[in-house]
Design a protein around this motif. Structure first.
Motif, mmCIF file in Angstrom:
data_model
loop_
_atom_site.group_PDB
_atom_site.id
_atom_site.type_symbol
_atom_site.label_atom_id
_atom_site.label_comp_id
_atom_site.label_asym_id
_atom_site.label_seq_id
_atom_site.Cartn_x
_atom_site.Cartn_y
_atom_site.Cartn_z
ATOM 1 N N ALA A 136 27.136 -53.761 68.747
ATOM 2 C CA ALA A 136 26.471 -52.777 69.606
ATOM 3 C C ALA A 136 27.158 -51.422 69.500
ATOM 4 N N TYR A 137 28.475 -51.445 69.436
ATOM 5 C CA TYR A 137 29.237 -50.193 69.366
ATOM 6 C C TYR A 137 28.942 -49.445 68.067
ATOM 7 N N TRP A 138 29.009 -50.152 66.934
ATOM 8 C CA TRP A 138 28.802 -49.480 65.647
ATOM 9 C C TRP A 138 27.350 -49.053 65.462
ATOM 10 N N MET A 139 26.409 -49.828 65.953
ATOM 11 C CA MET A 139 25.019 -49.419 65.821
ATOM 12 C C MET A 139 24.740 -48.161 66.639
ATOM 13 N N ALA A 140 25.407 -48.019 67.779
ATOM 14 C CA ALA A 140 25.278 -46.770 68.545
ATOM 15 C C ALA A 140 25.840 -45.598 67.757
ATOM 16 N N ARG A 141 26.957 -45.809 67.063
ATOM 17 C CA ARG A 141 27.532 -44.731 66.229
ATOM 18 C C ARG A 141 26.579 -44.390 65.078
ATOM 19 N N TRP A 142 25.944 -45.428 64.503
ATOM 20 C CA TRP A 142 25.032 -45.188 63.385
ATOM 21 C C TRP A 142 23.811 -44.378 63.831
ATOM 22 N N ARG A 143 23.358 -44.617 65.073
ATOM 23 C CA ARG A 143 22.172 -43.907 65.551
ATOM 24 C C ARG A 143 22.464 -42.465 65.931
ATOM 25 N N GLU A 144 23.713 -42.168 66.222
ATOM 26 C CA GLU A 144 24.065 -40.792 66.572
ATOM 27 C C GLU A 144 23.887 -39.885 65.354
ATOM 28 N N GLN A 145 23.417 -38.702 65.596
ATOM 29 C CA GLN A 145 23.216 -37.742 64.517
ATOM 30 C C GLN A 145 23.943 -36.442 64.856
ATOM 31 N N PRO A 146 25.265 -36.403 64.694
ATOM 32 C CA PRO A 146 25.987 -35.159 64.994
ATOM 33 C C PRO A 146 25.543 -34.037 64.070
ATOM 34 N N ALA A 147 25.640 -32.829 64.568
ATOM 35 C CA ALA A 147 25.233 -31.677 63.759
ATOM 36 C C ALA A 147 26.058 -31.632 62.484
ATOM 37 N N PRO A 148 25.392 -31.458 61.346
ATOM 38 C CA PRO A 148 26.145 -31.411 60.080
ATOM 39 C C PRO A 148 27.046 -30.185 60.010
ATOM 40 N N LEU A 149 28.141 -30.354 59.296
ATOM 41 C CA LEU A 149 29.067 -29.243 59.088
ATOM 42 C C LEU A 149 28.500 -28.277 58.058
ATOM 43 N N PRO A 150 28.872 -27.006 58.130
ATOM 44 C CA PRO A 150 28.328 -26.032 57.156
ATOM 45 C C PRO A 150 28.878 -26.282 55.761
ATOM 46 N N ARG A 151 28.115 -25.881 54.770
ATOM 47 C CA ARG A 151 28.603 -25.962 53.395
ATOM 48 C C ARG A 151 29.593 -24.825 53.162
ATOM 49 N N PRO A 152 30.349 -24.860 52.071
ATOM 50 C CA PRO A 152 31.329 -23.804 51.804
ATOM 51 C C PRO A 152 30.671 -22.430 51.707
ATOM 52 N N THR A 153 31.480 -21.425 51.941
ATOM 53 C CA THR A 153 30.990 -20.044 51.849
ATOM 54 C C THR A 153 30.391 -19.778 50.472
ATOM 55 N N GLN A 154 29.278 -19.089 50.462
ATOM 56 C CA GLN A 154 28.590 -18.811 49.201
ATOM 57 C C GLN A 154 29.489 -18.003 48.260
ATOM 58 N N ALA A 155 29.513 -18.423 47.008
ATOM 59 C CA ALA A 155 30.296 -17.718 45.987
ATOM 60 C C ALA A 155 29.395 -16.792 45.191
ATOM 61 N N THR A 156 30.000 -15.838 44.513
ATOM 62 C CA THR A 156 29.257 -14.923 43.641
ATOM 63 C C THR A 156 29.404 -15.379 42.197
ATOM 64 N N LEU A 157 28.507 -14.898 41.358
ATOM 65 C CA LEU A 157 28.614 -15.221 39.932
ATOM 66 C C LEU A 157 29.926 -14.706 39.350
ATOM 67 N N ALA A 158 30.377 -13.563 39.837
ATOM 68 C CA ALA A 158 31.638 -13.012 39.340
ATOM 69 C C ALA A 158 32.813 -13.939 39.679
#
Length: 447
Positions: free
Chosen positions: A282-304
């Motif tokens: 029951a405990y792990w299934m509750a954790r599986w159902r939770e949908q925490p906000a995703p973390l941001p991806r790394p800062t955008q890089a430039t071609l340079a």
């Protein structure tokens, strides 16, 4: 004499408490790993709490690490351990796992290496035997009084053949497994195939080793960044594991535990753990159902920035390998790698001979990733391993992943071999890669 106690901590980590010592395994108890790409399903455990418990015991502490990957040796745990632990501790690793040994020495931690297959006493009534798996992973057999634990962790003994070879060794030593600790997780591949692979591996291990009790470990983390959370879809849950056809005749010995749950080894049977098992499900299934906000991806890089980073990387591996990557690319063993960068609406091609060149956004690509991930891939010494473990990319064609692995073989060689100055290992790694490439080319021509 006190009965040895097993405590499940979190993910792959657990603690064995005996009269003479404490054995802590694969400590990752909080925080993210792989450049914020993965985090624990349960965030209630803390490094400070476990270290306080180790300090309060006044017993020698041994810490077994299956590998140097941060989900088995958390950097946050190591830093806090060095600052706050007040007793006698030894970090344990298999002889030959020099990457882990180097990582421990870099943190100035006391280590002991174990020759594969040779039992070694840690304390009265407590012995550990380290083993090497065909997959390059380490696993261990622990004898604690009259009880025997086999810790396979996340990836060890992943095939039926490997399990059978290990079982022959155990039968020769008349070893009966009381507690098997293994994983049902599949790695960086979503969908039904991943579920079948992870659960199938566990079912094969149970069928071959026939343990009295199985506690799943190394299966309680998930992908956490906005550019890889899609990989969580289709991953097996604890209920999926128990309902899987592959475990139909074996599920009676599988018992889940929640973080902090304890059991005395003398009473560790499937029947005795029924109540804990139901609570943990029951405990792990509750954790599986939770949908925490995703973390941001790394800062955008430039071609340079990408061009500069690849130039430095190409020069470095070129010097270390004496121009070999360019030669391999000239011979067609390594091919230029095409990477789609959706956040920049561009595609780039990486070449050891010609450097980085930008292409049109609709150009054919082998893999896709965000530009910040590509920058980390090129700048960090563990860029390839971290990117693959974190699943922060997507294959764009059937041969995309093999192309990706082959192109960054020089990075992996530099990281794992050149730092140790082992020329024979360098030659062996490159020879294996060349033979694999040649065999695939022959097989393609014959098919």
């Amino acid at each position: 004499m006190q009965t040895p106690t097993f405590t499940f901590l979190n993910h792959a980590s657990w603690l064995l408490h005996t009269d003479g010592a404490l054995l802590l395994v694969d400590p990752w108890l909080e925080g993210t790993v792989h450049n914020n790409a993965c985090r624990l399903l349960d965030d209630a455990t803390r490094n400070a709490h476990v270290i306080d418990e180790l300090n309060a015991s006044s017993l020698p502490v041994f810490i077994w690490c299956s590998s140097s990957r941060p989900e088995h040796l958390s950097h946050s745990f190591v830093q806090r351990f060095r600052a706050e632990f007040r007793g006698i501790a030894t970090f344990l690793c298999r002889e030959g796992d020099w990457r882990l040994a180097d990582e421990l020495r870099r943190h100035r931690l006391p280590i002991a290496t174990f020759r594969a297959g040779a039992p070694r006493a840690l304390a009265p009534g407590l012995r550990l035997t380290a083993h090497a798996s065909d997959e390059g992973e380490s696993y261990c057999l622990i004898a604690c009084g009259q009880h025997t634990l086999l810790h396979l962790g996340e990836r060890a003994l992943a095939t039926a053949a490997a399990c059978r070879r290990a079982a022959v060794q155990l039968r020769a030593g008349q070893v009966r497994i009381d507690l098997l600790l293994t994983s049902f997780a599949a790695h960086a591949t979503p969908g039904e195939a991943a579920t079948e692979r992870g659960v199938g591996r566990m079912a094969c291990q149970i069928d071959v080793f026939r343990p009295r009790l199985v506690v799943p470990v190394a299966s309680f983390a998930h992908f956490s960044r906005i550019d890889n959370t899609w990989r969580n879809h289709g991953r097996p849950t604890p209920l999926d594991v128990l309902d899987a056809p592959a475990l139909a005749a074996l599920r009676g010995v599988v018992r889940f535990m929640r973080p902090g749950a304890q059991v005395e080894l003398a009473s560790a049977t499937p029947a005795a753990l029924c109540a804990q098992h139901a609570e943990a499900l029951a405990y792990w299934m509750a954790r599986w159902r939770e949908q925490p906000a995703p973390l941001p991806r790394p800062t955008q890089a430039t071609l340079a920035e990408l061009k500069e980073a690849f130039g430095i990387y190409r020069d470095r591996v070129g010097v270390h390998l004496h121009g070999l990557p360019r030669m391999l690319e000239l011979l067609g063993i390594l091919c230029p790698l095409h990477i789609a960068l959706p956040d920049l609406h561009r595609t780039i091609v990486l070449s050891y001979r010609h450097g980085l060149r930008p292409l049109a956004s609709d150009a054919r690509a082998d893999i896709a990733m965000c530009s910040g991930t590509a920058l980390y891939l090129l700048r960090a010494g563990d860029g390839f391993d971290t990117t693959v473990a974190g699943g922060c990319f997507q294959g764009m064609r059937a041969q995309g992943m093999p192309m990706f692995r082959r192109f960054f073989l020089p990075q992996r060689v530099c990281q794992r071999v050149l730092e140790r100055q082992r020329p024979w290992n360098i030659g062996a790694a490159l020879l294996r890669a060349t033979l694999v490439w040649a065999w695939r080319a022959i097989r393609t021509q014959l098919s």
